[in-house]
Enzyme design. Structure first.
Site, PDB file in Angstrom:
ATOM      1  N   GLY A  30       0.805  -1.211   0.000  1.00 51.11           N
ATOM      2  CA  GLY A  30       0.000   0.000   0.000  1.00 51.11           C
ATOM      3  C   GLY A  30       0.838   1.261   0.000  1.00 51.11           C
ATOM      4  O   GLY A  30       2.056   1.224   0.159  1.00 51.11           O
ATOM      5  N   ARG A  31       0.141   2.389  -0.233  1.00 56.58           N
ATOM      6  CA  ARG A  31       0.778   3.705  -0.229  1.00 56.58           C
ATOM      7  C   ARG A  31       2.027   3.729  -1.110  1.00 56.58           C
ATOM      8  O   ARG A  31       3.080   4.185  -0.685  1.00 56.58           O
ATOM      9  CB  ARG A  31       1.127   4.132   1.190  1.00 56.58           C
ATOM     10  CG  ARG A  31      -0.085   4.490   2.018  1.00 56.58           C
ATOM     11  CD  ARG A  31       0.302   5.182   3.310  1.00 56.58           C
ATOM     12  NE  ARG A  31      -0.889   5.593   4.050  1.00 56.58           N
ATOM     13  CZ  ARG A  31      -0.862   6.248   5.202  1.00 56.58           C
ATOM     14  NH1 ARG A  31       0.307   6.562   5.753  1.00 56.58           N
ATOM     15  NH2 ARG A  31      -1.976   6.589   5.807  1.00 56.58           N
ATOM     16  N   MET A  32       1.878   3.290  -2.338  1.00 56.75           N
ATOM     17  CA  MET A  32       3.048   3.246  -3.194  1.00 56.75           C
ATOM     18  C   MET A  32       2.752   3.791  -4.580  1.00 56.75           C
ATOM     19  O   MET A  32       2.683   3.062  -5.551  1.00 56.75           O
ATOM     20  CB  MET A  32       3.558   1.811  -3.267  1.00 56.75           C
ATOM     21  CG  MET A  32       4.976   1.681  -3.760  1.00 56.75           C
ATOM     22  SD  MET A  32       6.180   2.573  -2.774  1.00 56.75           S
ATOM     23  CE  MET A  32       6.496   3.983  -3.849  1.00 56.75           C
TER      24      MET A  32
END
EC number: 4.2.2.10
Length: 379
Positions: A255-257
């Site tokens: 996530g958050r990439m």
């Protein structure tokens, strides 16, 4: 033109970094023109105290790292009560109650005892006009990150590794923080086994930032998704930011990439997203993303939905021709292998690049092979 020619300059810069006493190459994209410590005579810190002093003083510095600077244990440990929002299984991260986060946001989560290394919580301050350059594969900062904040500008971080910052604990520390800054270039950097964000741009204006040819290594014994894939990748949340992500290898994340919001214009170009058990892009309000020439291999969800910001995903050859009005060329298609899709045709984003320094883009055909060989420290 062959890829070995297109990328020759970047590859040569890494090969020569082993012996070069200073920065190699120049920033592409938004941080173009950054000079860091410029022509200052190189200094070679030998202790953690010396490193902190050089990074934080007011002199232009070219700081060469030729060893591991291990901050683990330098500020002691803390045992206190935290929480387990994602469960207590052996692969799950647990959280430090930093700034009462557990109390305020996870009140129903099980309470757990946490023992963390205090050095990881607050990164080392990097002041203006600094070049931090690793020698070969020797330059490692372990147990503590870096922060370019409070008006610092003109900073280059090149060919180093930042590792092992309380990886079991959310809020255990970030690898690289940029906040209230300008002209920051993060190049050929490897980050691994980090508690929170590998790279975070805070809510103040971070202005012009380029992150290039770096490796975000998400392999970890602990993660918020309890699957060995680190969740907290790159978070771009500035109030007036222009960020170039070029030629990076984002590996084994969930996530958050990246997560993009605030007021952030992001050019994501020729990156490799590989082996994600979760999502890559998360685009919130105020996130403006143009993605071209990237490769997504084994990525479950390329873009988390719903999208609250705006996305131009370079969807097809005809639509991509509209980039020519600002870029002077068509945008490049992205490539997908055993991955989800990326749908975004908001061409209004293109005009936001007018008058800006825009990184070149190449077709995605050989990006994966090249990036795996050349992104990160010492490559």
């Amino acid at each position: 033109m062959h890829y070995k020619l297109l990328f020759a300059a970047a590859a040569a810069s890494l090969a020569s970094a082993v012996s070069a006493a200073g920065v190699v190459g120049a920033a592409e994209g938004f941080a173009h023109g950054v000079t860091g410590g410029g022509s200052a005579s190189p200094v070679y810190p030998t202790t953690t105290d010396e490193l902190v002093s050089y990074l934080g003083d007011n002199e232009p510095r070219v700081i060469i790292l030729d060893r591991t600077f291990d901050f683990t244990g330098t500020e002691g440990t803390e045992t206190t009560t935290g929480c387990a929002p994602w469960g207590t299984a052996s692969q799950c991260q647990v959280a430090i109650n930093l700034h009462s986060w557990c109390d305020n946001y996870q009140a129903s989560a099980p309470k757990v005892s946490v023992t963390y290394d205090k050095a990881g919580i607050l990164p080392i301050t990097v002041n203006s006009n600094k070049s931090i350059v690793g020698q070969g594969t020797k330059g490692v900062i372990k147990g503590k990150g870096l922060r370019v904040v409070s008006g610092a500008k003109n900073v280059i971080i090149q060919n180093i590794a930042v590792t092992d910052i309380n990886p079991k604990y959310v809020w255990g520390g970030d690898a690289i923080t940029v906040d209230d800054s300008d002209l920051v270039w993060i190049d050929h950097v490897t980050t691994a086994r980090i508690g929170r964000q590998h790279i975070v741009l805070g809510t103040s204006a971070d202005n012009r930032v380029t992150i290039s040819y770096s490796l975000i290594d998400g392999r970890s014994d602990y993660s918020a998704t309890c699957n060995g894939h680190h969740y907290w990748g790159v978070y771009l949340d500035g109030s007036n930011d222009m960020v170039t992500l070029k030629g990076n290898y984002f590996y084994n994340l969930s996530g958050r990439m990246p997560k993009v919001q605030g007021n952030t214009l992001l050019h994501a170009v020729n990156n490799l997203f590989h082996n994600f058990d979760g999502h890559a892009f998360e685009i919130g309000t105020g996130g403006y993303v143009l993605a071209e020439g990237n490769v997504f291999q084994d990525v479950n969800t390329v873009v988390e939905t719903p999208i609250s910001g705006q996305l131009f995903s370079s969807p097809d050859a005809n639509t991509n021709q509209q980039c020519a009005s600002v870029f002077g060329r068509s945008c490049q298609l992205n490539a997908f292998g055993n991955s989800g899709s990326m749908s975004g045709s908001d061409t209004s984003i293109i005009s936001k690049f007018a008058g800006k320094t825009i990184a070149a883009a190449h077709p995605p055909g050989n990006i994966a092979q090249w990036t795996m060989k050349n992104a990160g420290q010492g490559k």
